[in-house]
Every structure is written in C-alpha cells, then in structure tokens.
Design a protein around this motif. Structure first.
Motif, PDB file in Angstrom:
ATOM      1  N   ILE C   7       0.870  -1.186   0.000  1.00  0.00           N
ATOM      2  CA  ILE C   7       0.000   0.000   0.000  1.00  0.00           C
ATOM      3  C   ILE C   7       0.901   1.228   0.000  1.00  0.00           C
ATOM      4  O   ILE C   7       1.828   1.319   0.807  1.00  0.00           O
ATOM      5  CB  ILE C   7      -0.908   0.023   1.246  1.00  0.00           C
ATOM      6  CG1 ILE C   7      -1.767  -1.246   1.284  1.00  0.00           C
ATOM      7  CG2 ILE C   7      -1.797   1.264   1.246  1.00  0.00           C
ATOM      8  CD1 ILE C   7      -2.578  -1.391   2.542  1.00  0.00           C
ATOM      9  N   ASN C   8       0.614   2.142  -0.904  1.00  0.00           N
ATOM     10  CA  ASN C   8       1.445   3.337  -1.002  1.00  0.00           C
ATOM     11  C   ASN C   8       0.600   4.602  -1.028  1.00  0.00           C
ATOM     12  O   ASN C   8      -0.324   4.711  -1.821  1.00  0.00           O
ATOM     13  CB  ASN C   8       2.282   3.274  -2.277  1.00  0.00           C
ATOM     14  CG  ASN C   8       3.721   2.926  -1.938  1.00  0.00           C
ATOM     15  OD1 ASN C   8       4.315   3.561  -1.056  1.00  0.00           O
ATOM     16  ND2 ASN C   8       4.248   1.925  -2.598  1.00  0.00           N
ATOM     17  N   ALA C  24     -10.253   9.962   6.400  1.00  0.00           N
ATOM     18  CA  ALA C  24     -10.217   8.702   7.133  1.00  0.00           C
ATOM     19  C   ALA C  24      -8.826   8.072   7.114  1.00  0.00           C
ATOM     20  O   ALA C  24      -8.364   7.554   8.119  1.00  0.00           O
ATOM     21  CB  ALA C  24     -11.243   7.740   6.561  1.00  0.00           C
ATOM     22  N   LEU C  25      -8.157   8.101   5.959  1.00  0.00           N
ATOM     23  CA  LEU C  25      -6.807   7.563   5.865  1.00  0.00           C
ATOM     24  C   LEU C  25      -5.915   8.622   5.243  1.00  0.00           C
ATOM     25  O   LEU C  25      -6.300   9.279   4.273  1.00  0.00           O
ATOM     26  CB  LEU C  25      -6.778   6.289   5.014  1.00  0.00           C
ATOM     27  CG  LEU C  25      -7.404   5.035   5.623  1.00  0.00           C
ATOM     28  CD1 LEU C  25      -7.344   3.881   4.642  1.00  0.00           C
ATOM     29  CD2 LEU C  25      -6.696   4.644   6.918  1.00  0.00           C
ATOM     30  N   LEU C  30       2.096   0.656   3.686  1.00  0.00           N
ATOM     31  CA  LEU C  30       2.104  -0.600   4.414  1.00  0.00           C
ATOM     32  C   LEU C  30       2.510  -1.718   3.474  1.00  0.00           C
ATOM     33  O   LEU C  30       2.045  -1.780   2.331  1.00  0.00           O
ATOM     34  CB  LEU C  30       0.689  -0.864   4.955  1.00  0.00           C
ATOM     35  CG  LEU C  30       0.483  -2.023   5.909  1.00  0.00           C
ATOM     36  CD1 LEU C  30       1.328  -1.850   7.163  1.00  0.00           C
ATOM     37  CD2 LEU C  30      -0.991  -2.088   6.300  1.00  0.00           C
ATOM     38  N   ILE C  31       3.415  -2.573   3.945  1.00  0.00           N
ATOM     39  CA  ILE C  31       3.802  -3.736   3.136  1.00  0.00           C
ATOM     40  C   ILE C  31       3.580  -4.984   3.969  1.00  0.00           C
ATOM     41  O   ILE C  31       3.989  -5.052   5.140  1.00  0.00           O
ATOM     42  CB  ILE C  31       5.279  -3.637   2.695  1.00  0.00           C
ATOM     43  CG1 ILE C  31       5.397  -2.550   1.628  1.00  0.00           C
ATOM     44  CG2 ILE C  31       5.770  -4.973   2.143  1.00  0.00           C
ATOM     45  CD1 ILE C  31       6.803  -2.194   1.267  1.00  0.00           C
ATOM     46  N   ILE C  32       2.892  -5.942   3.375  1.00  0.00           N
ATOM     47  CA  ILE C  32       2.652  -7.194   4.094  1.00  0.00           C
ATOM     48  C   ILE C  32       3.204  -8.336   3.242  1.00  0.00           C
ATOM     49  O   ILE C  32       2.939  -8.410   2.041  1.00  0.00           O
ATOM     50  CB  ILE C  32       1.146  -7.393   4.369  1.00  0.00           C
ATOM     51  CG1 ILE C  32       0.655  -6.284   5.310  1.00  0.00           C
ATOM     52  CG2 ILE C  32       0.887  -8.760   4.992  1.00  0.00           C
ATOM     53  CD1 ILE C  32      -0.826  -6.241   5.489  1.00  0.00           C
ATOM     54  N   LYS C  33       3.981  -9.187   3.913  1.00  0.00           N
ATOM     55  CA  LYS C  33       4.623 -10.291   3.187  1.00  0.00           C
ATOM     56  C   LYS C  33       3.705 -11.497   3.131  1.00  0.00           C
ATOM     57  O   LYS C  33       2.811 -11.656   3.949  1.00  0.00           O
ATOM     58  CB  LYS C  33       5.940 -10.662   3.876  1.00  0.00           C
ATOM     59  CG  LYS C  33       7.002  -9.607   3.778  1.00  0.00           C
ATOM     60  CD  LYS C  33       8.359 -10.227   4.090  1.00  0.00           C
ATOM     61  CE  LYS C  33       9.486  -9.246   3.876  1.00  0.00           C
ATOM     62  NZ  LYS C  33       9.530  -8.181   4.906  1.00  0.00           N
ATOM     63  N   SER C  68      -2.123   3.945  -3.985  1.00  0.00           N
ATOM     64  CA  SER C  68      -2.083   2.659  -4.666  1.00  0.00           C
ATOM     65  C   SER C  68      -2.139   1.501  -3.689  1.00  0.00           C
ATOM     66  O   SER C  68      -1.594   1.559  -2.585  1.00  0.00           O
ATOM     67  CB  SER C  68      -0.788   2.602  -5.499  1.00  0.00           C
ATOM     68  OG  SER C  68      -0.183   1.350  -5.400  1.00  0.00           O
ATOM     69  N   ILE C  69      -2.883   0.466  -4.081  1.00  0.00           N
ATOM     70  CA  ILE C  69      -2.875  -0.783  -3.330  1.00  0.00           C
ATOM     71  C   ILE C  69      -2.575  -1.887  -4.329  1.00  0.00           C
ATOM     72  O   ILE C  69      -3.314  -2.058  -5.302  1.00  0.00           O
ATOM     73  CB  ILE C  69      -4.225  -1.067  -2.655  1.00  0.00           C
ATOM     74  CG1 ILE C  69      -4.571   0.020  -1.637  1.00  0.00           C
ATOM     75  CG2 ILE C  69      -4.205  -2.431  -1.976  1.00  0.00           C
ATOM     76  CD1 ILE C  69      -5.912  -0.177  -0.964  1.00  0.00           C
TER      77      ILE C  69
END
Lengths: 323, 260, 324, 268
Positions: C7-8, C24-25, C30-33, C68-69
């Motif tokens: 997520i950028n 809200a955001l 966020l980076i998830i492996k 971006s997601i």
C-alpha cells in the motif's frame, strides 16, 4: 401453521361483528332513513301506512333486536331482500362482484408490476435524472383527482379521438360478437379505468419499494456478497431484490380495503356495473339490507386477502417459517 | 458494614412473543437470585449476553417488575412511592446515544431533575448545574449544546451528571463504557472510582469485561443463564475461581495471564 | 518471501452530506509479506475499517481514494466491480463484525456457501457442492455440519454464524484472510474460540492474515506484528509483545489504560482528552494534545513513519532509540 | 429532498395566499350572477371565464380555495388530535389496552373509508361543518398507527427510562420525551392527510355530496362545470388544475419531509 390459520380465521369473526355493528349503528341511529326519506315525501302516505311498512320491514322493533335478527339470518348467509326492488341481496352482490374484481385485480397487478420496476430502478440509479423524473411522474399520478383525469381522458380518447369506449363493461352489441372480439371488447373497456386506477397508486408503492431497496443495498450482507466476489447481477437481483420485495406482500394485503366497494366515484364516472355503484345507490336510497350486505362482503373479502398475504409472507420468509 | 441492598429469591420470567406460529416459550431471565451489596462498595455483576444481569438491574431500579422474591433497599422493600425514594437509586445506560432526549439541551437535561426534586431556581440552580458539569469533567460551554453535538464520552459524562444531580446513594451502571473507545473508557471508569471514594456512592456495575472488574470492584457476582454461578470478594474470585464457568471466563480474557 | 500486499500513499476521505470532508486515511504506507500475520489496532474512527474495505476496493460511493494498493503486484484501486471478482473471494477472503448481519436472512447456509463456489468455480454438481460445503463447515469446527448446512442464519448463535462466515470466506482457498473486528459483537468465551480457530486456520492453510481490531490484547493473541493507527495514520509498526516493546507514546498509553488482571490498582490510568477532529488535517503530530511526552516541536511539524529502535514509529521523540 | 420541501412549500404558500387575500385579488363577487355573461371564455376581464350563471370563475376559485383548503386543514386537525392521543395511549400503555385499541382500528380500516364517509354524509347532510367532522372522524387511523409504532419504539429508549428514574409524571414523559421526539413523522402524516382530505372533499362534491352551492369549493365548481365540458372547457380545467397543484404541493412537501426525518436516509 394450521393452528395459526385457524386462529386467524376465528379472529375474523369478532372483526366482522364489529364492522356490522358499526355499520348498523350508523345507518339506524342517524336522522333520516328509509321510511322518512322514501315515503314521507309522498303526501298520500298516511302515518298509518308508514307504521305498516315499518313493521313489515321490522323497523319498529328495538335496535338491538333488529340487529340480532339480521345477525341470525346472516349466519345462514341470508342477507335479506333489497327494500328497493325486493330481490335477494346476495344475488345483487353476486351480479356486481365480478366486474369489480376484474377492474381492481387488473389495476392492482398493473400497478404493482410497474411500481416495482420503477422502485427498483430508481433505487439503483439514485438521484439520477431518471430517478427524479419518476418521482415527479408518480407524484403527479398520486395528486391528480382521478375523476378529473377520467373526465379529461374520456374527452380525449373517447370523444375527440374515438379510440376507446367510455362507459360500461361491454359494448351494446356485445352479445353479437365472436368470443375473440368479446375479449377485445372487454379489454378496451378496461383500458381507461385500469390505467387511471393504477396511475394513482404508483407513487406510494414505488416509493415504498425504492426505500426498501436502498435500505437493503446498505445492509452488511450486500457488502459481504461483494466481498465474496459475486457478480453485481447476482447481488442485486438475487440478494437485494428478494429481500426488499418481501415487505411488498404486506403492502399488497394492506391495499385491499377500499378496492371492493370503495371505488364508487370511479364506477359512477365509467358507468361500471360494480359493487361500488351498488353501495352508492343503496346508501342514497337507504336500502339497509343491501348496505349491510355490501359492507359485510367487502370486509370479509378484505380480511381474507389480508390473511392470504400474511400466510404467503410467512412462507417466503424463513425467519418466520422456522421459528 | 451496612447492607444497602438485599436481593432475595428474585425471579423473573419472560414469555417469548409468538409472532406467527408455535407456542410461546417461557425464558427464566432471573432464576432465584440472592445477593446483597454493602454500603460504599462497588459490586460488579458479570456475565455474558442473556445471563440476566440487565434484567436484575432494571428490576432494582423499578424499570421492570419481577415475578417473585424481594428487593430491600436499606432494609425496606422498594416500591418507589415517594420522590425521596425514587431519587436514591439512579441508572446509567450502555447506549450513550439514546440516553439523552435529543430535543433537550444539556442545560435542561441536567436542571430538570433538580427543579423537580429540590425546587431550586435561578442563580442557585445555575451554580448547581455548573458544579455538576465540573464534577464530571466538563465546562459550562456544554450547557447550550444538544446531545448530537457531543462525543460518546461526553454524552456519558452528561448522563452521569444527570444521575448525580439527584444525589443518589446507589448508582446502577449497565455496561457504561462498552460502547466507548478504550482511551475514553479509562477516563469514565476513573470518574466512577472517584465518585465512589469521594462521594461515597455505592455502585452496582454491570459488565462483561473482566479486566475492568478486577480493578474497579470490591465484590463480584458471576451470572449465567439467569442464575448466580459464583460470588465473592474480587481478589478471591480471581485467584481461586470455584466454578468452571468463572475459570472459562478468566481464560477467555484476551491475552489472559490465567491461561498459563 | 515476496510482498503480497503493498500500500502506497493511500488517502481516503468521505464526503458528508454537508459537503465536509472526513479524512479517514492519510498517506498510508504498508507492506505485508506472503504468509505473514498482521494485526491492525486502532480506536473507532481512526480508519482501520476503511483500510480493510480498501483492500478489496469496496469503499462506499461518497469516498474519494488516491494512492495505490497492489495485491501480488497488481493494482486494484483502478479496477471496477467486474474486474475485481477474481480478487474478491478468490485472492482475499473477508469476514466482518456482526456475523448475523453478514448473512442474508432469507437464504439457507447451504445456498450461501454454495453460491460462491458455483459462481467462481463453475461447479454445478449437487453432490460435489454439498461435500465441499460440509467439509468447509467441519474445517471451521462445526460438529453437526449436516444440520447447520440446512439451517437458516437466524437459527444459529453468533459464534456459529461467524464460523459459517469464515467457512464462506475460505471456500475459494484465498491466500489472504481479512478479519474486520470478527469478535466484537460476540461474548468473551465465544471470542476466545473464534480467535483459537483463526490461529489454527492460518497455520493449516498458510494464510496471510490481517486482523483488524480495537482490542490490543486480542491482537497480541493472534499476531506478532502489530500496526497501531491513530487518526488515519500508522503511528507504530513492529513486533510488539508487551508494553515494554512499545516505542510510540500512544502505543504505550494504550497498554497502560487497559487494566491488567495481575496487580489490583483501584486506579485507572487515563489518556486525557478526546480523539482529534477527523475533518481537519493538522501540520503536526495528531497525538500531541494527549501525549504525556509532548514537546513544543511536536506541535510544529508533521512527521514521517521512521525506524526508531526496532519498530517504525511516527514520533519525534520515540520512547526507544533515536534519543536526543 | 430540500428541493422537494421548497417546491412544495412555495406552491402551497401561493395557494394559501390566494385563499387568504381573496377579496384583494379579485374585485368580483363570487355569488354575483349575470345572465348576459354566462359561459364566457377566459378574457382579460374574466381571466378564468364565467360559469353558467355568468359568475366570475376566478373569483369563485379564490373563495373556493378558502373552503377547500380549510376543509382539508380543519378535518386533519381533528384527525390529528384523535390519532395522536389514540396512538400515544395505545403504544405507551401497551398490553391489553393496546390490543383492544388496535383491533378497533383494524375494524375501521376494513370498512372502505370512502363508503363510510358517504353513508355518514348521506344521513347527516352535507353541511361544511359535517363534512369537516366526518372526514376528520374517518381519517385518524393512519396517524394513530404511525404514532403507536413510533411510541413503541421510543418508549424503550434509555432517555425515557431516565425520565422515569427522575420520577417525572406520566404526562410529561409522554409529551416532552415521546411525542416531541416523533413530531417529525406526525408532521409528515398531517401534510399527507391534508392533501387526502382535499381530494376526498372534491370527490364528494363530484357526487353532489360535498360542499353545497352557493358556497364555492373547487370540487363543486368542477362538478357544475362537467355538464358543459364540451362547450366550456375552462369550467373543468381550472378547478382540476387548482386541486391538482395544491394536492401535488402537499404531497411533494410531505415526501420531502419524510426523507428529511428519515435517519436511515440521512446517514448516507
């Protein structure tokens, strides 16, 4: 389920009693009445003959006795004879009922069909030009005095353009038509009254469907359905539509009162040989047995319709089916 | 210690409403419940949904009738006949949004009970309202506001102020913080503790959160399906739970230290 | 292991009826492996649920999104509902708060499990569908699966409803499971069972699991990596086991205000003040008004998420590392 | 939503002004007959033409507005008074009282309302006050049902419990805590009720049972005109449009208010 239906059928009895008592009281307790209006106008009628007539119809007895007598006969489906022409009330009602049912059921089907389409599509295209124009159109239908619209449409389609018949259920030459032509003839007679009746009811039902649909679309199970990756068609036409149409069944049941026997203005304009006109004529002529007959029949049919609506609701909604 | 509230053999059944078919069942919401609360204590009523804790609380406050048993307030049965008796037990609700009349300003909400019970008017009433607002950690600027202009925590403070305005001896708090954010919860809980210590108000505190209970309550009553499973001093219940159910509840606390 | 979610600069704001904006955001990264378990913790209105539904691009109409997601390297924010059909359900399974409301009340459990499989896998053999469904129900710990399969949602308890929802979410064997406050409306004992189930499933199926919750302790039960968000921003991201690992003052305060059950204090630690107004964007630390360690500088500049000691924090004066 | 409230409101106010300021708007007398001028089409002198007695139709429409609109308002005032108290008592006390009261409503609802009105008017006579009372007495059931439903909902809200905990008397609880909070839905039903009552009166007039001549009402102007529909269209067109516009404005206003008071739509 069986117990429930029996209980509901039994509940019809006190309601019918209530209705007949109210009607009976209204027609008998108010000043004026059959003997005064129909006979006293005539100078030749002596007080003596009025009294004789009253005792003939049982009108000289105390009110509660009169009611009990009526009730006694009613239990055996005997509504008595009309004061006006002496024919059995049941027969008069039976003559008129088919025309009323034909008109009202066709109107009801058309009305619900169109209203549901408008309601659902407006909910999907909320706040669009389409939604707004549908609101305006349906509200015009709801606000326009139906007898006035009838007059104008009769003038345009019946008189000026000569496209549609403007009165009655059949043409004069009905008996000489082939069966195919007979159907077309009746259909032609139905067009204007059905259209006008349905047009008036669109707003209420379509708004109801629209609000329901919007509310359903905001439910979490709709969000969950999207999360499952289902297609929009499945989500809208399976999940949302079914849920939002359930309450419409109740609405159908609620729109029954007044359909039978309440549409006399309409039937008067179109010279429609239905129950409404029978009711209207009998009220004007103080024809007590017919009034009681019409009200009781109309109420009974309405209650039956409501019961059917409730039962079908229970069948469609598992929350009620499996408790 | 003096008992402020005694509850004996309390029973209350509900009949399920039969909408369509089937017969109506009887649910034993409160089934033969005994307990008492000492004056000045905080007593916690703990249990999961449907355990009957709210029903008991509503019976005590007179918001609900009960089928049998007795509720004694300072030794005499509660009948709520006099104004005096009415004001001594107050209630704080879970749903902060519906606890306040949306059409009344905060000012009116707090001063209405004072006017009705103590017949105070004018400047004195004014001061009283300000004092109450200050006590619950709010300032005078809230008086002109309507409930929807406030946050959940602020609304709950107003509800507490309204309850305090009647100078109650017992406050029943029914899940008063479970709809609030954690950072607001602690503020409200601390307020309860202060009211208990400084104003000597007795509390019946209803919750399902065993973390809160441990730090708040002197006495704990554990309920399940309308019955009391276990009751006793807080320390005792937490260190030596007698029933499997209480044990299960303690294990189920997220990141529970009891598990190992 | 590769990154499954990237997520950028994700910004989401909602337009209210009075044409105000709720942010809200705010620039979320966020980076998830692959195979990782992550818990996202925050109070109401901090944007955690917005984040959850952003991951399957299911934001309501009044939301504006930018940034971006990427799921498995593919952007999802520019896709429409039709294009997302093979992401939702197949790649990402999701469960929500209040399982009762997530199930359509007028369809049987059978219908609701099978429609997903039918639609995605184009299977129509009734026997196969039934076997698959029953197996799924058994996998989520439902013992009398045959009976539950035929029932309607209202006949089940909250715990069972949530198990059914989990079964549906796993029916297409997704790689990612998002659980948005899955236990908030459930009783504590049931909550413990559901968390236990999620723990089991994530291991068995090697799921990338994202738990979204307001309960820090619940997060600790399931996940080692904790992401704390406050006012639409990540304030701390790292491996946190207890209060000692907290490097952001807010995380530390969250641990402190939740009373422990070991030492009775008869006192509650508090965080003063209320949550900040989400309709405004401040050029400063959003937590500064409530922070016990606040410094003048905190109110002057806005901050980035940077590494402190072990964790990434959004703080000028983290509790560990970078000490000045 | 706001647009509907404004459009409806403005049209309604316009017709209210016509009714209130009738004598200042037209210099003609609504009952002054002039046989020489019968059935004149609209002209600059008589903008809506004249009727079969040579009376100015515009003047009759203005005074008709007074009658039609006040029948609507007064009838619904009666209905509201009955409906709100009936619904509030039924909903607040609940139990057996509620059960009996609602069965009575069921009974009334099963009799076709128009027929009930028709019978009463036939027997009591179609004076203006009778018409108002009869329409009022037969249209309270909708309001009663909506008030009952709302009271049932609100009486379980915590703020009503809070009022009980203060010990406030029942009448304060019912009015300040319950009815005040449902004034929105009640207002919506009042608005729809008025439009319904105006339509009912015009329908009755159409049957010759509404407001009786020489008093003008929109309904009886229209009815008198229908015999001349082929030659004097203005006698039918203008009253129809006036009735339609007034009813339309009330319905639009009602619908706008309904949306305005609907918390579910507000949240979106």
């Amino acid at each position: 389920m069986k117990n429930y239906i029996i209980k509901r059928l039994l509940l019809i009895i006190p309601i019918l009693l209530g209705i007949t008592i109210i009607t009976f009281s209204i027609i008998h307790l108010t000043p004026g009445g059959f003997t005064t209006v129909n006979l006293q106008m005539d100078i030749r009628t002596s007080p003596d003959s009025i009294a004789r007539l009253k005792s003939l119809y049982g009108l000289d007895r105390p009110l509660h006795i009169q009611y009990l007598n009526w009730l006694k006969r009613f239990v055996f489906f005997d509504f008595g004879n009309s004061f006006l022409d002496g024919r059995p009330v049941l027969k008069k009602v039976a003559e008129r009922l088919p025309a009323t049912l034909l008109l009202n059921i066709s109107a009801l089907i058309l009305e619900f069909f169109i209203a549901i389409i408008i309601g659902v599509t407006s909910a999907l295209k909320r706040n669009s030009f389409y939604d707004k124009s549908m609101t305006v159109i349906t509200f015009i239908g709801y606000s326009i005095p139906s007898f006035w619209l009838a007059l104008i449409l009769m003038l345009i389609f019946g008189v000026k353009l000569d496209l549609l018949p403007i009165s009655g259920l059949k043409s004069v030459n009905f008996d000489f038509l082939s069966s195919g032509e007979k159907i077309i003839d009746i259909l032609k007679h139905l067009v204007l009254p059905v259209f006008i009746t349905a047009f008036g009811g669109l707003a209420y039902i379509s708004r109801y469907v629209k609000t329901n649909m919007i509310e359903t679309l905001s439910q979490q199970y709709i969000k969950a359905s999207y999360a499952k990756g289902l297609s929009e068609n499945i989500i809208i036409y399976k999940h949302a539509l079914k849920n939002s149409l359930l309450p419409v069944i109740t609405l159908l049941g609620l729109s029954l009162p007044g359909l039978i026997g309440g549409s006399f203005i309409f039937e008067t304009i179109f010279a429609w040989p239905g129950m409404g006109r029978l009711a209207y004529e009998s009220a004007l002529n103080f024809d007590y047995p017919v009034i009681m007959g019409v009200v009781t029949m109309a109420a009974f049919l309405t209650l039956l319709g409501n019961l059917l609506a409730d039962i079908s609701y229970a069948f469609v909604d598992p929350r009620i089916r499996y408790r | 210690m003096k008992k402020i509230l005694e509850i004996n053999n309390l029973k209350k059944n509900f009949r399920t409403e039969r909408i369509f078919f089937g017969s109506n069942k009887i649910i034993k919401a409160v089934d033969d419940v005994f307990f008492s609360i000492n004056s000045g204590e905080i007593c916690a009523l703990v249990g999961e949904s449907g355990s009957g804790k709210t029903t008991i609380a509503r019976c005590i406050a007179g918001l609900e009738t009960f089928d049998s048993g007795s509720i004694l307030f300072k030794g005499t049965p509660l009948i709520f006949k006099t104004k005096e008796e009415r004001r001594k037990i107050q209630y704080i609700f879970q749903d902060t949004y519906n606890s306040l009349n949306p059409r009344m300003r905060i000012d009116d909400t707090i001063s209405e009970p004072i006017k009705y019970h103590f017949e105070i008017k004018g400047q004195k009433l004014n001061e009283e309202v300000n004092k109450l607002l200050k006590k619950v950690g709010l300032n005078e600027s809230f008086r002109k506001k309507f409930p929807h202009e406030l946050s959940g925590g602020q609304r709950q403070r107003i509800v507490i102020a309204r309850a305090l305005s009647l100078k109650p001896e017992l406050i029943i708090a029914d899940e008063p913080v479970s709809n609030l954010d954690v950072s607001i919860q602690a503020q409200i809980l601390q307020l309860f503790l202060e009211l208990n210590i400084k104003d000597k108000i007795t509390f019946l505190f209803i919750t399902h959160d065993l973390r809160i209970v441990y730090n708040l309550a002197d006495y704990v009553i554990v309920m399940k399906d309308g019955k009391i499973v276990e009751q006793g001093q807080t320390q005792k219940i937490y260190s030596k739970p007698q029933s499997d159910y209480t044990q299960n509840l303690l294990y189920s606390i997220p990141a529970s230290p009891f598990k190992n | 292991m590769g990154n499954i979610i990237e997520i950028n600069d994700l910004c989401v704001n909602y337009r209210t009826q009075n044409q105000e904006k709720i942010y809200a955001l705010r620039n979320l990264k966020l980076i998830i492996k692959k195979g990782e378990t992550v818990a996202i913790v925050g109070e109401s209105g901090c944007g955690k649920s917005t984040l959850a539904i952003s991951l399957i691009n299911l934001l309501p109409e009044n939301a504006e999104v930018s940034g971006s997601i990427k799921i498995d390297g593919k952007e999802i924010l520019d896709k429409n509902n039709k294009e997302l059909q093979n992401v939702r359900g197949e790649k990402i399974g999701m469960i929500f708060q209040e399982p009762g409301a997530s199930l359509n009340p007028i369809f049987s459990i059978k219908e609701q499990i099978e429609e997903t499989i039918k639609f995605h896998k184009k299977i129509s053999d009734k026997k196969i569908l039934k076997d698959m469904s029953i197996n799924l129900l058994r996998e989520v710990g439902i013992k009398d699966a045959e009976r539950i399969y035929e029932s309607f949602p209202h006949q089940l308890s909250g715990g069972l409803q949530q198990r059914v929802m989990i079964a549906i979410a796993l029916s297409l064997s997704p790689e990612i499971l998002i659980a948005d406050e899955p236990t908030t409306s459930l009783d504590v004992t049931v909550q413990a069972q559901i968390i236990e189930l999620l723990n089991k499933l994530k291991k068995q199926r090697n799921l990338t699991t994202i738990l979204i919750t307001h309960d820090l302790h619940l997060a600790l039960e399931l996940s080692k990596r904790i992401i704390v968000i406050y006012a639409g921003e990540v304030v701390e991201d790292g491996y946190i086991k207890s209060e000692k690992d907290a490097e952001h003052p807010y995380t530390k305060a969250l641990f402190e205000i939740i009373p422990d059950v070991i030492k009775k204090r008869k006192k509650f630690k508090i965080i003063k003040g209320e949550l900040p107004d989400m309709k405004k964007i401040y050029e400063r630390c959003n937590f500064s008004d409530r922070c016990n360690f606040v410094h003048e500088k905190c109110r002057e500049i806005s901050l980035e998420l940077v590494r402190a000691d072990k964790n990434y924090v959004r703080c000028l004066f983290p509790l560990k590392g970078r000490k000045k | 939503m706001k647009k509907m409230i404004w459009t409806g409101g403005i049209i309604l106010v316009f017709f209210l002004c016509l009714a209130i300021f009738a004598p200042f708007i037209s210099s003609y007398d609504y009952k002054e007959q002039n046989i020489n001028l019968r059935l004149q089409p609209p002209s600059s002198k008589h903008i809506f033409g004249t009727d079969e007695f040579g009376r100015d139709v515009f003047a009759r429409m203005l005074y008709g507005a007074r009658v039609s609109i006040s029948v609507g308002f007064l009838a619904i005032a009666i209905a509201t008074l009955i409906g709100v108290s009936y619904g509030a008592i039924s909903g607040y006390y609940g139990g057996l009282i509620d059960n009996i009261m609602m069965r009575i409503v069921d009974i009334i609802l099963t009799i076709p309302v128009l027929f009930l009105i028709l019978m009463l008017i036939v027997y009591l006579g179609p004076s203006i006050s009778n018409i108002i009372i009869i329409i009022g007495l037969t249209s309270w059931t909708d309001i009663a049902r909506i008030v009952r439903a709302e009271v049932l909902k609100i009486k379980n809200f915590a703020f009503v419990d809070a009022a009980k905990l203060i010990g406030l008397p029942k009448k304060i609880i019912i009015f300040k805590y319950i009815i005040l909070n449902i004034s929105g839905p009640i207002l919506v039903y009042i608005v729809f009720g008025i439009s319904g009552a105006i339509l009912t009166e015009s329908g009755l007039s159409f049957l010759g049972l509404g407001v009786q001549p020489p008093f003008p009402s929109w309904g009886n102007i229209l009815t008198a005109g229908k015999d001349y529909i082929h030659t004097a269209w203005w006698l039918v067109l203008f009253p129809g449009i006036f009735i339609f516009l007034t009813v339309f404005s009330l319905n639009i206003l009602g619908e706008g208010l309904r949306d305005f008071f609907n918390p579910k739509l507000k949240r979106e």
